[in-house]
Motif scaffolding. Sequence first.
Motif, PDB file in Angstrom:
ATOM      1  N   TYR A   1      10.842   2.433   8.724  1.00 40.15           N
ATOM      2  CA  TYR A   1      10.608   1.044   9.228  1.00 40.15           C
ATOM      3  C   TYR A   1      10.253   0.927  10.708  1.00 40.15           C
ATOM      4  O   TYR A   1      10.848   0.529  11.631  1.00 40.15           O
ATOM      5  N   PRO A   2       8.771   1.652  11.024  1.00 43.57           N
ATOM      6  CA  PRO A   2       8.544   1.471  12.250  1.00 43.57           C
ATOM      7  C   PRO A   2       7.977   0.208  12.898  1.00 43.57           C
ATOM      8  O   PRO A   2       7.954  -0.594  11.989  1.00 43.57           O
TER       9      PRO A   2
ATOM     10  N   GLY B   1      10.584   0.889   3.164  1.00 40.83           N
ATOM     11  CA  GLY B   1      10.102   1.300   4.282  1.00 40.83           C
ATOM     12  C   GLY B   1       8.405   1.361   4.022  1.00 40.83           C
ATOM     13  O   GLY B   1       7.891   1.064   2.823  1.00 40.83           O
ATOM     14  N   VAL B   2       7.747   1.744   4.739  1.00 37.99           N
ATOM     15  CA  VAL B   2       6.163   1.801   4.497  1.00 37.99           C
ATOM     16  C   VAL B   2       5.949   3.269   3.908  1.00 37.99           C
ATOM     17  O   VAL B   2       4.728   3.317   3.354  1.00 37.99           O
ATOM     18  N   GLY B   3       6.968   3.966   3.741  1.00 38.11           N
ATOM     19  CA  GLY B   3       6.412   5.309   2.647  1.00 38.11           C
ATOM     20  C   GLY B   3       6.489   6.580   3.424  1.00 38.11           C
ATOM     21  O   GLY B   3       5.996   6.575   4.460  1.00 38.11           O
ATOM     22  N   ILE B   4       6.857   7.583   2.754  1.00 42.11           N
ATOM     23  CA  ILE B   4       6.813   9.177   3.165  1.00 42.11           C
ATOM     24  C   ILE B   4       5.308   9.342   3.437  1.00 42.11           C
ATOM     25  O   ILE B   4       4.940   9.878   4.671  1.00 42.11           O
ATOM     26  N   PRO B   5       4.076   9.140   2.853  1.00 39.60           N
ATOM     27  CA  PRO B   5       3.093   9.460   2.993  1.00 39.60           C
ATOM     28  C   PRO B   5       2.564   8.786   4.373  1.00 39.60           C
ATOM     29  O   PRO B   5       1.703   9.364   5.161  1.00 39.60           O
ATOM     30  N   ALA B   6       2.841   7.527   4.534  1.00 36.41           N
ATOM     31  CA  ALA B   6       2.632   6.773   5.831  1.00 36.41           C
ATOM     32  C   ALA B   6       3.265   7.149   6.997  1.00 36.41           C
ATOM     33  O   ALA B   6       2.727   7.300   8.226  1.00 36.41           O
ATOM     34  N   THR B   7       4.472   7.855   6.802  1.00 37.14           N
ATOM     35  CA  THR B   7       5.241   8.167   8.257  1.00 37.14           C
ATOM     36  C   THR B   7       5.123   9.818   8.444  1.00 37.14           C
ATOM     37  O   THR B   7       5.468  10.097   9.451  1.00 37.14           O
ATOM     38  N   LEU B   8       4.580  10.422   7.448  1.00 37.42           N
ATOM     39  CA  LEU B   8       4.279  11.864   7.820  1.00 37.42           C
ATOM     40  C   LEU B   8       3.733  12.313   9.116  1.00 37.42           C
ATOM     41  O   LEU B   8       4.215  12.952   9.724  1.00 37.42           O
ATOM     42  N   PRO B   9       2.417  11.453   9.381  1.00 36.64           N
ATOM     43  CA  PRO B   9       1.834  11.937  10.400  1.00 36.64           C
ATOM     44  C   PRO B   9       2.742  11.634  11.749  1.00 36.64           C
ATOM     45  O   PRO B   9       2.320  12.214  12.846  1.00 36.64           O
TER      46      PRO B   9
ATOM     47  N   SER C   1       6.721   7.027  -3.738  1.00 38.89           N
ATOM     48  CA  SER C   1       6.376   6.560  -2.399  1.00 38.89           C
ATOM     49  C   SER C   1       4.923   6.444  -2.079  1.00 38.89           C
ATOM     50  O   SER C   1       4.041   7.158  -2.543  1.00 38.89           O
ATOM     51  N   GLY C   2       4.749   5.023  -1.758  1.00 41.28           N
ATOM     52  CA  GLY C   2       3.112   4.897  -1.481  1.00 41.28           C
ATOM     53  C   GLY C   2       2.740   4.631  -2.987  1.00 41.28           C
ATOM     54  O   GLY C   2       3.317   4.162  -3.959  1.00 41.28           O
ATOM     55  N   LYS C   3       1.638   5.426  -3.140  1.00 40.37           N
ATOM     56  CA  LYS C   3       1.034   5.432  -4.603  1.00 40.37           C
ATOM     57  C   LYS C   3       0.988   6.854  -5.378  1.00 40.37           C
ATOM     58  O   LYS C   3       0.557   7.081  -6.532  1.00 40.37           O
ATOM     59  N   GLY C   4       2.048   7.640  -4.626  1.00 43.72           N
ATOM     60  CA  GLY C   4       2.318   8.803  -5.138  1.00 43.72           C
ATOM     61  C   GLY C   4       3.839   9.112  -5.806  1.00 43.72           C
ATOM     62  O   GLY C   4       4.592   8.197  -5.607  1.00 43.72           O
ATOM     63  N   GLU C   5       3.615   9.998  -6.690  1.00 44.64           N
ATOM     64  CA  GLU C   5       4.838  10.436  -7.574  1.00 44.64           C
ATOM     65  C   GLU C   5       4.843  11.936  -7.438  1.00 44.64           C
ATOM     66  O   GLU C   5       3.801  12.788  -7.707  1.00 44.64           O
ATOM     67  N   TYR C   6       6.052  12.509  -7.129  1.00 47.97           N
ATOM     68  CA  TYR C   6       6.387  14.063  -6.820  1.00 47.97           C
ATOM     69  C   TYR C   6       7.672  14.117  -7.855  1.00 47.97           C
ATOM     70  O   TYR C   6       8.625  13.450  -7.801  1.00 47.97           O
ATOM     71  N   ILE C   7       7.570  15.208  -8.525  1.00 50.63           N
ATOM     72  CA  ILE C   7       8.436  15.406  -9.476  1.00 50.63           C
ATOM     73  C   ILE C   7       8.806  17.113  -9.374  1.00 50.63           C
ATOM     74  O   ILE C   7       7.850  18.058  -9.269  1.00 50.63           O
ATOM     75  N   PHE C   8       9.907  17.495  -9.182  1.00 48.02           N
ATOM     76  CA  PHE C   8      10.488  18.787  -8.887  1.00 48.02           C
ATOM     77  C   PHE C   8      11.588  19.010 -10.057  1.00 48.02           C
ATOM     78  O   PHE C   8      12.652  18.339 -10.177  1.00 48.02           O
TER      79      PHE C   8
ATOM     80  N   HIS D   1      -0.802   6.809  -8.807  1.00 44.99           N
ATOM     81  CA  HIS D   1      -0.533   5.579  -9.317  1.00 44.99           C
ATOM     82  C   HIS D   1      -1.654   4.371  -8.774  1.00 44.99           C
ATOM     83  O   HIS D   1      -1.887   4.560  -7.580  1.00 44.99           O
ATOM     84  N   LYS D   2      -1.909   3.556  -9.617  1.00 44.48           N
ATOM     85  CA  LYS D   2      -2.690   2.643  -8.760  1.00 44.48           C
ATOM     86  C   LYS D   2      -2.226   1.679  -7.877  1.00 44.48           C
ATOM     87  O   LYS D   2      -2.804   1.161  -7.019  1.00 44.48           O
ATOM     88  N   GLN D   3      -0.776   1.274  -7.924  1.00 43.52           N
ATOM     89  CA  GLN D   3      -0.079   0.493  -6.833  1.00 43.52           C
ATOM     90  C   GLN D   3       1.236   1.196  -6.499  1.00 43.52           C
ATOM     91  O   GLN D   3       1.619   2.187  -7.039  1.00 43.52           O
ATOM     92  N   SER D   4       1.494   0.632  -5.229  1.00 40.57           N
ATOM     93  CA  SER D   4       2.509   1.182  -4.605  1.00 40.57           C
ATOM     94  C   SER D   4       4.043   0.402  -5.135  1.00 40.57           C
ATOM     95  O   SER D   4       3.673  -0.881  -5.600  1.00 40.57           O
ATOM     96  N   ILE D   5       5.085   0.886  -5.050  1.00 40.37           N
ATOM     97  CA  ILE D   5       6.437   0.131  -5.496  1.00 40.37           C
ATOM     98  C   ILE D   5       6.771  -0.668  -4.324  1.00 40.37           C
ATOM     99  O   ILE D   5       7.807  -1.239  -4.401  1.00 40.37           O
ATOM    100  N   GLY D   6       6.320  -0.450  -3.088  1.00 40.78           N
ATOM    101  CA  GLY D   6       6.586  -1.262  -1.808  1.00 40.78           C
ATOM    102  C   GLY D   6       7.857  -0.456  -1.202  1.00 40.78           C
ATOM    103  O   GLY D   6       8.525  -1.173  -0.700  1.00 40.78           O
ATOM    104  N   GLY D   7       7.811   0.913  -1.189  1.00 41.33           N
ATOM    105  CA  GLY D   7       8.995   1.639  -0.576  1.00 41.33           C
ATOM    106  C   GLY D   7       8.846   2.701  -0.979  1.00 41.33           C
ATOM    107  O   GLY D   7       8.081   3.503  -1.579  1.00 41.33           O
TER     108      GLY D   7
END
Length: 216
Positions: free
Chosen positions: A75-76, A111-119, A183-190, A201-207
């Motif tokens: 939450y920046p 929050g704004v999501g991992i992709p947004a906060t990574l930089p 997170s964001g519009k992305g999905e990561y599976i391990f 994905h086309k949309q973000s879940i908002g967090g």
Amino acid sequence: LFELLGVVAPDRSVEDRVEPDVEYIKFRTHNISDGSFAKDLRVSLEGVANTTIKGKSYLFNGLTEAMTNVVHHAYPDGADYLYPTIENQWWMSGSVNHNKDCLTAIFFDQGVGIPATLPATYAIEKISEFLANLGLMDTDAARIKAAINLGRTSTDRPNRGRGLLNIRQFIAQSERGKLRILSGKGEYIFNSDGTEELKTHKQSIGGTLIQWLVYV
């Protein structure tokens, strides 16, 4: 969750459930990083599953890292959010599927999501180099993968350990399990066999939603 939000829950009996064999534990929520919450969730899961979780310290580390990531990054100041947001808050819960002998722990923040906060954590040049070496486009899913694999966070604090990599270790040491991060519009599976999947994905879940699933 309805109780925490002060919302009247739908009146549904056990027979009406989509998955009657699944037993849920109550949500926890706060705006700090405190390992006692992670331990409490694990103990509750073990109680419902009537078993001891293998590699429970890794689940503890993963949940604690998720909380810490919320406190430091999610939450920046001045951020714009996709949906109405309870700022600085995280939510965690879990469930046990008695029929399939598996348990799930989930963690969510708005929050704004991992992709947004990574930089803000790593130089954009380092992110680009990592993705280029793997032949990946700069997508939200690829950034989640980068956040996990780049290792120690930029704060370099001793209690931060191996950063978001801690989130993956619980599944890595399990015989059968899966980590899922949206997170964001992305999905990561391990998967516990070491394979990974990236989806857009086309949309973000908002967090950010983190889900650990293991068979016990």
